[in-house]
Scaffold this motif. Structure first.
Motif, PDB file in Angstrom:
ATOM      1  N   ALA A  29       0.789  -0.951  -0.047  1.00  0.00           N
ATOM      2  CA  ALA A  29       0.424  -0.313   0.373  1.00  0.00           C
ATOM      3  C   ALA A  29       0.844   0.973   0.134  1.00  0.00           C
ATOM      4  CB  ALA A  29      -0.854  -0.087   1.155  1.00  0.00           C
ATOM      5  N   PHE A  30       0.253   2.107  -0.678  1.00  0.00           N
ATOM      6  CA  PHE A  30       1.039   3.812  -0.921  1.00  0.00           C
ATOM      7  C   PHE A  30       0.052   4.585  -0.526  1.00  0.00           C
ATOM      8  CE2 PHE A  30       1.370   1.950  -4.578  1.00  0.00           C
ATOM      9  CZ  PHE A  30       0.527   2.836  -5.311  1.00  0.00           C
ATOM     10  N   GLY A  31       0.324   5.974  -0.693  1.00  0.00           N
ATOM     11  CA  GLY A  31      -0.403   6.882  -0.955  1.00  0.00           C
ATOM     12  C   GLY A  31       0.077   7.830  -1.705  1.00  0.00           C
ATOM     13  N   ALA A  32      -0.505   8.517  -2.502  1.00  0.00           N
ATOM     14  CA  ALA A  32      -0.281   9.070  -3.512  1.00  0.00           C
ATOM     15  C   ALA A  32      -1.828  10.297  -4.053  1.00  0.00           C
ATOM     16  CB  ALA A  32       0.038   8.124  -4.398  1.00  0.00           C
ATOM     17  N   SER A  33      -1.244  10.991  -4.810  1.00  0.00           N
ATOM     18  CA  SER A  33      -2.002  12.063  -5.760  1.00  0.00           C
ATOM     19  C   SER A  33      -3.629  11.904  -4.787  1.00  0.00           C
ATOM     20  CB  SER A  33      -2.192  11.547  -6.664  1.00  0.00           C
ATOM     21  OG  SER A  33      -1.402  11.844  -8.087  1.00  0.00           O
ATOM     22  N   ASN A  34      -3.342  12.223  -3.087  1.00  0.00           N
ATOM     23  CA  ASN A  34      -4.652  12.079  -2.706  1.00  0.00           C
ATOM     24  C   ASN A  34      -5.679  11.212  -2.094  1.00  0.00           C
ATOM     25  OD1 ASN A  34      -3.712  14.494  -1.643  1.00  0.00           O
ATOM     26  ND2 ASN A  34      -4.949  15.983  -3.714  1.00  0.00           N
ATOM     27  N   LYS A  35      -5.198  10.668  -2.535  1.00  0.00           N
ATOM     28  CA  LYS A  35      -5.748   8.362  -2.642  1.00  0.00           C
ATOM     29  C   LYS A  35      -4.809   7.486  -2.042  1.00  0.00           C
ATOM     30  CE  LYS A  35      -8.682  10.216  -7.138  1.00  0.00           C
ATOM     31  NZ  LYS A  35      -8.428   9.493  -8.048  1.00  0.00           N
ATOM     32  N   TYR A  72       4.499   3.042 -10.772  1.00  0.00           N
ATOM     33  CA  TYR A  72       3.326   3.308 -10.823  1.00  0.00           C
ATOM     34  C   TYR A  72       2.829   5.283 -10.997  1.00  0.00           C
ATOM     35  CZ  TYR A  72      -1.461   3.993 -10.653  1.00  0.00           C
ATOM     36  OH  TYR A  72      -3.779   4.080 -10.951  1.00  0.00           O
ATOM     37  N   ASP A  73       2.541   6.049 -12.414  1.00  0.00           N
ATOM     38  CA  ASP A  73       1.608   7.307 -12.757  1.00  0.00           C
ATOM     39  C   ASP A  73       0.547   6.886 -11.755  1.00  0.00           C
ATOM     40  OD1 ASP A  73       1.208  10.020 -13.188  1.00  0.00           O
ATOM     41  OD2 ASP A  73       2.471   9.780 -14.461  1.00  0.00           O
ATOM     42  N   ASN A  76      -1.730   7.056 -14.232  1.00  0.00           N
ATOM     43  CA  ASN A  76      -3.006   5.215 -14.072  1.00  0.00           C
ATOM     44  C   ASN A  76      -1.665   4.270 -15.106  1.00  0.00           C
ATOM     45  OD1 ASN A  76      -4.161   3.499 -13.106  1.00  0.00           O
ATOM     46  ND2 ASN A  76      -6.525   3.748 -14.279  1.00  0.00           N
ATOM     47  N   SER A  77      -0.934   4.264 -15.073  1.00  0.00           N
ATOM     48  CA  SER A  77       0.103   3.514 -15.805  1.00  0.00           C
ATOM     49  C   SER A  77       1.028   2.378 -15.570  1.00  0.00           C
ATOM     50  CB  SER A  77       0.042   4.665 -16.978  1.00  0.00           C
ATOM     51  OG  SER A  77       1.196   5.367 -16.601  1.00  0.00           O
ATOM     52  N   TRP A  78       1.688   1.948 -15.505  1.00  0.00           N
ATOM     53  CA  TRP A  78       3.259   1.219 -14.809  1.00  0.00           C
ATOM     54  C   TRP A  78       3.997   1.380 -15.579  1.00  0.00           C
ATOM     55  CZ3 TRP A  78       3.563  -0.383  -9.781  1.00  0.00           C
ATOM     56  CH2 TRP A  78       2.072  -0.636  -8.750  1.00  0.00           C
ATOM     57  N   THR A  79       5.562   1.961 -15.303  1.00  0.00           N
ATOM     58  CA  THR A  79       6.531   1.755 -16.358  1.00  0.00           C
ATOM     59  C   THR A  79       7.486   1.019 -15.832  1.00  0.00           C
ATOM     60  OG1 THR A  79       5.987   3.639 -17.085  1.00  0.00           O
ATOM     61  CG2 THR A  79       8.296   3.377 -17.542  1.00  0.00           C
ATOM     62  N   GLN A  80       7.987   0.149 -16.320  1.00  0.00           N
ATOM     63  CA  GLN A  80       9.214  -0.899 -15.986  1.00  0.00           C
ATOM     64  C   GLN A  80      10.570  -0.108 -15.925  1.00  0.00           C
ATOM     65  OE1 GLN A  80      10.213  -4.591 -17.002  1.00  0.00           O
ATOM     66  NE2 GLN A  80      10.828  -5.731 -15.678  1.00  0.00           N
ATOM     67  N   LYS A  81      11.083  -0.548 -14.948  1.00  0.00           N
ATOM     68  CA  LYS A  81      12.281   0.445 -14.273  1.00  0.00           C
ATOM     69  C   LYS A  81      13.735  -0.785 -13.898  1.00  0.00           C
ATOM     70  CE  LYS A  81      11.104   4.776 -14.550  1.00  0.00           C
ATOM     71  NZ  LYS A  81      11.544   5.439 -14.858  1.00  0.00           N
ATOM     72  N   ALA A  82      14.517  -0.206 -13.902  1.00  0.00           N
ATOM     73  CA  ALA A  82      15.872  -1.359 -13.794  1.00  0.00           C
ATOM     74  C   ALA A  82      15.648  -2.052 -12.642  1.00  0.00           C
ATOM     75  CB  ALA A  82      16.855   0.169 -13.457  1.00  0.00           C
ATOM     76  N   ASP A  83      16.092  -3.926 -12.562  1.00  0.00           N
ATOM     77  CA  ASP A  83      15.370  -4.536 -12.374  1.00  0.00           C
ATOM     78  C   ASP A  83      16.272  -4.588 -10.060  1.00  0.00           C
ATOM     79  OD1 ASP A  83      14.136  -5.512 -13.505  1.00  0.00           O
ATOM     80  OD2 ASP A  83      15.661  -7.790 -14.038  1.00  0.00           O
ATOM     81  N   ASN A 118       5.298  11.868  -5.862  1.00  0.00           N
ATOM     82  CA  ASN A 118       4.177  11.949  -6.588  1.00  0.00           C
ATOM     83  C   ASN A 118       4.008  10.635  -6.910  1.00  0.00           C
ATOM     84  OD1 ASN A 118       1.322  12.377  -5.229  1.00  0.00           O
ATOM     85  ND2 ASN A 118       0.910  12.930  -7.012  1.00  0.00           N
ATOM     86  N   LYS A 119       5.376   9.880  -7.195  1.00  0.00           N
ATOM     87  CA  LYS A 119       5.017   8.681  -8.529  1.00  0.00           C
ATOM     88  C   LYS A 119       5.462   7.283  -7.773  1.00  0.00           C
ATOM     89  CE  LYS A 119       4.982  10.349 -12.522  1.00  0.00           C
ATOM     90  NZ  LYS A 119       4.936  11.969 -11.604  1.00  0.00           N
ATOM     91  N   ALA A 120       4.831   6.279  -7.679  1.00  0.00           N
ATOM     92  CA  ALA A 120       4.649   4.942  -6.783  1.00  0.00           C
ATOM     93  C   ALA A 120       5.953   4.049  -7.409  1.00  0.00           C
ATOM     94  CB  ALA A 120       3.802   4.497  -6.090  1.00  0.00           C
ATOM     95  N   TYR A 121       7.223   3.417  -6.429  1.00  0.00           N
ATOM     96  CA  TYR A 121       8.004   2.747  -6.539  1.00  0.00           C
ATOM     97  C   TYR A 121       7.192   1.061  -6.068  1.00  0.00           C
ATOM     98  CZ  TYR A 121      10.335   6.146  -9.094  1.00  0.00           C
ATOM     99  OH  TYR A 121      10.129   7.445  -9.874  1.00  0.00           O
ATOM    100  N   VAL A 122       7.306   0.307  -7.168  1.00  0.00           N
ATOM    101  CA  VAL A 122       7.169  -0.727  -5.851  1.00  0.00           C
ATOM    102  C   VAL A 122       8.073  -2.784  -6.795  1.00  0.00           C
ATOM    103  CG1 VAL A 122       4.666  -2.958  -5.778  1.00  0.00           C
ATOM    104  CG2 VAL A 122       4.442  -0.110  -6.699  1.00  0.00           C
ATOM    105  N   GLY A 123       8.167  -3.274  -5.669  1.00  0.00           N
ATOM    106  CA  GLY A 123       8.686  -4.421  -6.279  1.00  0.00           C
ATOM    107  C   GLY A 123       9.144  -5.590  -5.947  1.00  0.00           C
TER     108      GLY A 123
END
Length: 360
Positions: free
Chosen positions: A182-188, A254-255, A259-266, A234-239
């Motif tokens: 879980a995380f908080g971002a963009s007032n949600k 996650y932006d 409402n989109s996910w972008t893959q980053k460096a492992d 305001n961007k979430a990083y999950v892994g």
């Protein structure tokens, strides 16, 4: 002691003997005397410089940025699988499971300015562990997890830090689950992944303004439980996490606006062996930090979103553990509670300063 910014490895040859243990030079054969004198002189040089050069032979002293300091232990009982959040530079933590495998509902706050814990009103729902927590504005939220009977839960509760009261809100819109993230971002608030009897990758957003949950784009990687998350700009990083019994090391951003996910460096591209589950993560000054997970991992890693790169930042100085709680306040990160992989639990608290030199 002066600490050098590089690491010494064990020498091929053993450390020279001390002067007191050397064979008397006068007793050595004439053709070996010169070599004895050289060895004797080198011994003195090594001994004299050892305090500066860490050691002429092997040494375990390492210098790096990123230091840990033990702080005031949680006043409540030791636990793992707790949930928490931060509001106005105060950390809030509660629920979990204790050394007797009893579920907990007590709740506490930690003020880093005074290094003190204060007991708060008990969590509003049933005792549980392996739930999640996040904050939005001046309110904190805790939900999901597992109760005493092993039932998975989906109820959610809002905590008013000023009134010290709990209020039940709309149930989580996804399935009842444990080990979500879980995380908080963009007032949600956002909750996703986890395990409802199967590994999951769905995500949902809670809007305090409407009191409603909305399904959002699912996690960009494989299904999993026991992942970590932090938020930067305001961007979430999950892994990381456990996906079908396999530790993961992929990493996604996650932006919420798109409402989109972008893959980053492992995590991390140069060492597949550090994949892990049930670790902790937090963000400080525009960089993310990830540590612990599994039962032996103590390495600390820093993620820079500007360069999409990982670097090491020393090691956690407490005991290795899983299902701990991590959070950040100001310029420091914190780790508390957790379990070393047995029925024992922890109540210690450590703070992390990425700007201070660590010496092991």
């Amino acid at each position: 002691m002066i600490h050098l910014p590089f690491r010494f490895r064990s020498a091929t040859n053993p450390q020279p003997k001390t002067v007191s243990s050397e064979i008397l030079l006068s007793s050595a054969p004439a053709h070996k005397t010169n070599q004895k004198r050289i060895n004797w002189a080198l011994s003195l040089i090594c001994l004299g410089w050892s305090s500066f050069l860490v050691g002429c032979g092997s040494s375990s002293t390492v210098s790096t940025l990123g230091d840990w300091t033990v702080k005031s232990a949680l006043d409540g009982v030791a636990r793992s699988g707790a949930s928490g959040f931060v509001v106005n530079n105060i950390a809030y933590l509660g629920t979990g499971i204790d050394n007797k495998t009893q579920m907990l509902s007590d709740f506490w706050s930690y003020n880093p300015a005074t290094n003190a814990w204060t007991q708060r009103a008990n969590f509003g729902g049933v005792a549980r562990y392996l739930g999640v927590g996040f904050s939005v504005g001046n309110k904190g939220y805790i939900g999901t997890g597992s109760n005493t009977n092993g039932d998975k839960l989906k109820d959610f509760w809002e905590y008013d830090v000023t009134a010290n009261t709990w209020k039940r809100i709309a149930d989580f819109a996804g399935s009842a689950r444990t080990n979500a993230v879980a995380f908080g971002a963009s007032n949600k608030g956002f909750v996703g992944t986890g395990n409802d009897g199967n590994y999951l990758k769905d995500f949902y957003a809670y809007d305090p303004a409407t009191g409603a949950w909305t399904q959002t784009a699912g996690y960009g990687g494989a299904k999993r439980e026991g992942a970590v998350a932090f938020v930067i700009d305001n961007k979430a990083y999950v892994g990381t996490g456990n996906g079908s019994g396999t530790a993961q090391r992929d990493w996604f951003m996650y932006d919420a606006a798109a409402n989109s996910w972008t893959q980053k460096a492992d995590f991390t591209t140069d060492n597949a062996g550090i994949a892990r589950s049930y670790g902790v993560a937090f963000a400080i000054n525009g960089k993310g930090y990830l540590t612990l997970g599994n039962t032996t991992a103590k390495d600390v890693w820093e993620y820079d979103p500007a360069t999409d790169t990982w670097v090491t930042k020393g090691v956690f100085e407490g005991s290795s553990r899983t299902n701990a709680v991590g959070f950040a306040i100001g310029n420091k990160g914190y780790v508390t509670t957790g379990s070393p992989g047995s029925t024992s639990r922890f109540d210690d608290l450590w703070d992390f300063d990425p700007t201070i030199e660590q010496v092991l």
